[in-house]
Motif scaffolding. Structure first.
Motif, PDB file in Angstrom:
ATOM      1  N   THR A  27       0.920  -1.186   0.356  1.00 27.15           N
ATOM      2  CA  THR A  27       0.220   0.414   0.431  1.00 27.15           C
ATOM      3  C   THR A  27       0.611   0.835  -0.311  1.00 27.15           C
ATOM      4  O   THR A  27       1.679   1.804   1.008  1.00 27.15           O
ATOM      5  CB  THR A  27      -1.001   0.110   1.202  1.00 27.15           C
ATOM      6  N   PHE A  28       0.775   2.174  -0.963  1.00 24.23           N
ATOM      7  CA  PHE A  28       1.373   3.355  -0.786  1.00 24.23           C
ATOM      8  C   PHE A  28       0.674   4.504  -2.533  1.00 24.23           C
ATOM      9  O   PHE A  28      -0.016   3.795  -2.930  1.00 24.23           O
ATOM     10  CB  PHE A  28       3.149   3.342  -1.046  1.00 24.23           C
ATOM     11  N   ASP A  29       1.026   5.076  -1.689  1.00 23.95           N
ATOM     12  CA  ASP A  29       0.685   6.921  -3.736  1.00 23.95           C
ATOM     13  C   ASP A  29       2.066   7.265  -3.737  1.00 23.95           C
ATOM     14  O   ASP A  29       2.647   7.386  -3.491  1.00 23.95           O
ATOM     15  CB  ASP A  29      -0.381   7.131  -2.779  1.00 23.95           C
ATOM     16  N   ALA A  30       1.603   8.680  -4.619  1.00 24.45           N
ATOM     17  CA  ALA A  30       3.052   8.337  -5.130  1.00 24.45           C
ATOM     18  C   ALA A  30       2.566   9.890  -6.244  1.00 24.45           C
ATOM     19  O   ALA A  30       0.844   9.778  -6.364  1.00 24.45           O
ATOM     20  CB  ALA A  30       3.765   7.844  -6.772  1.00 24.45           C
ATOM     21  N   HIS A  31       2.556  11.387  -6.212  1.00 29.28           N
ATOM     22  CA  HIS A  31       1.935  12.068  -6.533  1.00 29.28           C
ATOM     23  C   HIS A  31       2.463  13.314  -8.125  1.00 29.28           C
ATOM     24  O   HIS A  31       3.834  12.426  -7.879  1.00 29.28           O
ATOM     25  CB  HIS A  31       1.834  13.318  -5.886  1.00 29.28           C
ATOM     26  N   ALA A  32       1.722  13.817  -8.460  1.00 32.98           N
ATOM     27  CA  ALA A  32       1.882  14.494  -9.213  1.00 32.98           C
ATOM     28  C   ALA A  32       3.517  15.281  -8.964  1.00 32.98           C
ATOM     29  O   ALA A  32       3.897  16.297  -8.184  1.00 32.98           O
ATOM     30  CB  ALA A  32       1.332  15.885 -10.329  1.00 32.98           C
ATOM     31  N   GLY A  33       4.332  15.337  -9.596  1.00 33.27           N
ATOM     32  CA  GLY A  33       5.622  16.645  -9.667  1.00 33.27           C
ATOM     33  C   GLY A  33       6.651  15.483  -8.473  1.00 33.27           C
ATOM     34  O   GLY A  33       8.255  16.392  -8.652  1.00 33.27           O
ATOM     35  N   GLU A  34       6.154  14.289  -8.201  1.00 33.02           N
ATOM     36  CA  GLU A  34       7.049  13.436  -7.324  1.00 33.02           C
ATOM     37  C   GLU A  34       8.153  12.319  -7.697  1.00 33.02           C
ATOM     38  O   GLU A  34       7.654  11.698  -8.885  1.00 33.02           O
ATOM     39  CB  GLU A  34       6.020  12.893  -5.999  1.00 33.02           C
ATOM     40  N   ILE A  35       9.048  12.167  -7.566  1.00 31.21           N
ATOM     41  CA  ILE A  35       9.813  11.295  -8.088  1.00 31.21           C
ATOM     42  C   ILE A  35      10.203  10.190  -6.599  1.00 31.21           C
ATOM     43  O   ILE A  35      10.558   9.947  -5.586  1.00 31.21           O
ATOM     44  CB  ILE A  35      11.182  11.658  -8.151  1.00 31.21           C
ATOM     45  N   LEU A  36      10.028   8.656  -7.018  1.00 32.19           N
ATOM     46  CA  LEU A  36       9.726   7.922  -5.743  1.00 32.19           C
ATOM     47  C   LEU A  36      10.328   7.265  -6.277  1.00 32.19           C
ATOM     48  O   LEU A  36      10.421   6.218  -6.695  1.00 32.19           O
ATOM     49  CB  LEU A  36       7.660   7.530  -6.043  1.00 32.19           C
ATOM     50  N   GLY A  37      11.270   6.797  -5.139  1.00 33.39           N
ATOM     51  CA  GLY A  37      12.511   5.402  -4.588  1.00 33.39           C
ATOM     52  C   GLY A  37      11.367   4.373  -4.180  1.00 33.39           C
ATOM     53  O   GLY A  37      11.201   4.476  -3.511  1.00 33.39           O
ATOM     54  N   VAL A  38      11.659   3.242  -5.532  1.00 28.57           N
ATOM     55  CA  VAL A  38      11.424   2.308  -4.932  1.00 28.57           C
ATOM     56  C   VAL A  38      12.511   1.359  -4.079  1.00 28.57           C
ATOM     57  O   VAL A  38      13.251   0.844  -5.554  1.00 28.57           O
ATOM     58  CB  VAL A  38      10.448   1.251  -6.146  1.00 28.57           C
ATOM     59  N   LEU A  39      12.793   0.485  -3.221  1.00 25.60           N
ATOM     60  CA  LEU A  39      13.890   0.109  -3.132  1.00 25.60           C
ATOM     61  C   LEU A  39      13.794  -0.989  -2.238  1.00 25.60           C
ATOM     62  O   LEU A  39      12.725  -1.251  -1.748  1.00 25.60           O
ATOM     63  CB  LEU A  39      14.755   0.985  -1.903  1.00 25.60           C
ATOM     64  N   GLY A  40      14.685  -2.297  -2.791  1.00 24.73           N
ATOM     65  CA  GLY A  40      15.121  -3.650  -2.178  1.00 24.73           C
ATOM     66  C   GLY A  40      15.727  -4.274  -3.189  1.00 24.73           C
ATOM     67  O   GLY A  40      16.156  -4.636  -4.272  1.00 24.73           O
ATOM     68  N   PRO A  41      16.050  -5.430  -1.919  1.00 26.26           N
ATOM     69  CA  PRO A  41      17.677  -6.669  -2.893  1.00 26.26           C
ATOM     70  C   PRO A  41      16.489  -7.339  -3.457  1.00 26.26           C
ATOM     71  O   PRO A  41      15.702  -7.024  -4.352  1.00 26.26           O
ATOM     72  CB  PRO A  41      17.359  -7.556  -1.749  1.00 26.26           C
ATOM     73  N   ASN A  42      17.132  -8.175  -4.771  1.00 22.00           N
ATOM     74  CA  ASN A  42      16.966  -8.711  -5.710  1.00 22.00           C
ATOM     75  C   ASN A  42      15.696  -9.922  -5.153  1.00 22.00           C
ATOM     76  O   ASN A  42      15.638 -10.461  -4.078  1.00 22.00           O
ATOM     77  CB  ASN A  42      17.794  -9.800  -6.091  1.00 22.00           C
ATOM     78  N   GLY A  43      14.274  -9.703  -5.617  1.00 22.72           N
ATOM     79  CA  GLY A  43      13.303 -10.462  -5.427  1.00 22.72           C
ATOM     80  C   GLY A  43      12.567 -10.385  -4.902  1.00 22.72           C
ATOM     81  O   GLY A  43      11.888 -10.349  -4.233  1.00 22.72           O
TER      82      GLY A  43
ATOM     83  N   ARG B  19      15.291  17.090 -14.007  1.00 19.64           N
ATOM     84  CA  ARG B  19      14.746  18.199 -15.644  1.00 19.64           C
ATOM     85  C   ARG B  19      13.151  17.767 -15.929  1.00 19.64           C
ATOM     86  O   ARG B  19      12.368  18.471 -15.836  1.00 19.64           O
ATOM     87  CB  ARG B  19      14.917  18.382 -16.923  1.00 19.64           C
ATOM     88  N   TYR B  20      13.112  16.699 -16.778  1.00 19.15           N
ATOM     89  CA  TYR B  20      11.104  15.767 -17.247  1.00 19.15           C
ATOM     90  C   TYR B  20      10.811  16.222 -16.098  1.00 19.15           C
ATOM     91  O   TYR B  20       9.766  16.464 -16.565  1.00 19.15           O
ATOM     92  CB  TYR B  20      11.472  14.502 -17.666  1.00 19.15           C
ATOM     93  N   SER B  21      10.460  15.320 -14.464  1.00 17.50           N
ATOM     94  CA  SER B  21       9.237  15.106 -14.026  1.00 17.50           C
ATOM     95  C   SER B  21       9.144  16.811 -13.591  1.00 17.50           C
ATOM     96  O   SER B  21       8.239  17.267 -13.104  1.00 17.50           O
ATOM     97  CB  SER B  21      10.605  14.340 -12.922  1.00 17.50           C
ATOM     98  N   ALA B  22      10.182  17.743 -13.741  1.00 20.92           N
ATOM     99  CA  ALA B  22      10.321  19.114 -12.697  1.00 20.92           C
ATOM    100  C   ALA B  22       8.932  19.945 -14.460  1.00 20.92           C
ATOM    101  O   ALA B  22       8.527  20.444 -14.318  1.00 20.92           O
ATOM    102  CB  ALA B  22      11.586  19.967 -12.498  1.00 20.92           C
ATOM    103  N   ASP B  23       9.304  19.890 -15.602  1.00 20.05           N
ATOM    104  CA  ASP B  23       9.332  20.280 -16.754  1.00 20.05           C
ATOM    105  C   ASP B  23       7.563  20.169 -16.610  1.00 20.05           C
ATOM    106  O   ASP B  23       6.937  21.103 -17.827  1.00 20.05           O
ATOM    107  CB  ASP B  23       9.669  20.494 -17.809  1.00 20.05           C
ATOM    108  N   HIS B  24       7.061  18.760 -16.453  1.00 23.08           N
ATOM    109  CA  HIS B  24       5.645  17.874 -17.269  1.00 23.08           C
ATOM    110  C   HIS B  24       5.800  17.956 -15.787  1.00 23.08           C
ATOM    111  O   HIS B  24       4.432  16.693 -16.071  1.00 23.08           O
ATOM    112  CB  HIS B  24       6.337  16.937 -18.229  1.00 23.08           C
TER     113      HIS B  24
END
Length: 332
Positions: free
Chosen positions: A45-61, A202-207
């Motif tokens: 469960t999570f959400d993400a918003h316009a203009g946000e860069i959300l990192g998704v971290l985790g080991p292999n698998g 830049r792409y995230s910021a401009d758009h």
């Protein structure tokens, strides 16, 4: 503001054949194959918003790529719901697809035997882009990604770094508002990684685009992500700011001391006191790792030493916090 992406208790399981050992068991397996269910992700469960860069971290698998595939609609969740711009991704609605771009580091969207610019022309047809929109988008991406020097070359002749820049152009030609990046800098050299990071920012910021980013290079996450979610064994184990992750999962801080060369490490150890770990990082620089509660006092004591030219206090590297979340198996 409503989130661009919302996952609610999303799980995805796979039914796979059990592996058998020995010739007899293998022959029997052809007649009566046994299967088991593997949970790739559970209750995410999570959400993400316009203009946000959300990192998704985790080991292999850990389920990172499975999660992104559920968001993109390539996979259907076994349970739970995924909402993107009000659409259910696995319905593959055309208007939904027009608003999403997906880049996977190991997979190409480009035809190897035609030029880069001809590949972009094919993408124009796929997305039914008006001529003016296509021309403007192509010009913007050509400038930002530096495609002019090799845009007329066949894709198969490009270096890995050049090809990845072209992959970004192909995926973002239709100016998606949600960009899914799965290991976009894998295998690239330092300069190419830096160029890709600068472009994504830049792409995230401009758009005002929402970006979900997975990467084995923590430098990608630290350079780009506003916030992170951390996955381990298919479950979400943390979500929040990078600084919060460091603070919550490390009881220590690191003091970096620069000096003019006259300072002996023994003097630093004496000033830091028992319990602090003193390491000579390089000539003229010493690091002191100490308990978070004691660090401010140690910083003040070190400041009284003769020959000190600089002091800084920081949280430990992100790897240390991730190692605790992964159970000591962090690989980024």
């Amino acid at each position: 503001m409503s989130p661009v992406v919302r996952l609610d208790a999303v799980s995805r399981s796979f039914r796979v054949a059990e592996r058998t050992v020995g010739l007899r068991a293998t022959v029997k397996g052809f007649a009566r194959r046994r299967y088991k269910v593997i949970d790739a992700i559970r209750d995410v469960t999570f959400d993400a918003h316009a203009g946000e860069i959300l990192g998704v971290l985790g080991p292999n698998g850990s389920g990172k790529t499975t999660t992104l595939k559920c968001v993109s609609g390539l996979l259907t969740p076994t349970s739970g719901t995924v909402d993107v711009f009000g659409y259910t991704p696995h319905d593959r609605d055309y208007e939904f697809l027009r608003r999403v771009g997906f880049i996977m580091g190991q997979r190409s969207q480009l035809h190897p035997d035609v030029s880069v610019f001809d590949s972009l022309e094919l993408r124009r047809v796929v997305y039914s882009l008006p001529d003016q929109t296509f021309a403007e988008s192509k010009a913007e991406l050509t400038e930002l990604l530096g495609l002019a020097e090799f845009g007329d070359a066949p894709v198969r002749q490009l270096s890995l770094g050049q090809r990845m820049r072209c992959e970004f152009a192909a995926a973002l030609l239709h100016r998606p508002q949600l960009v899914l990046l799965d290991e976009p800098t894998i295998g690239l050299d330092f300069d190419a990684q830096a160029a890709i990071r600068a472009f994504v920012r830049r792409y995230s910021a401009d758009h005002a685009a929402c970006v979900l980013l997975t990467s084995h290079y923590l430098a990608d996450i630290e350079a780009l992500a506003d916030r992170v979610v951390v996955m381990a064994q298919g479950r979400l184990v943390f979500q929040g700011a990078l600084g919060e992750l460091r603070r919550l999962h490390s009881d220590n801080q690191v003091i970096t001391l620069a000096h003019d060369g006259s300072l002996d490490p023994a003097q630093v150890r004496a000033a830091a006191g028992p319990g602090a770990d003193v390491t000579v990082a390089k000539p003229g620089e010493v690091t002191v790792t100490a308990a978070r509660a004691a660090a401010p006092g140690i910083l003040a004591a070190l400041g009284t030493l003769a020959g000190v030219t600089g002091l800084s206090l920081a949280d430990p590297p992100l790897e240390a916090a991730l190692a605790q979340l992964y159970g000591g198996t962090a690989d980024g």
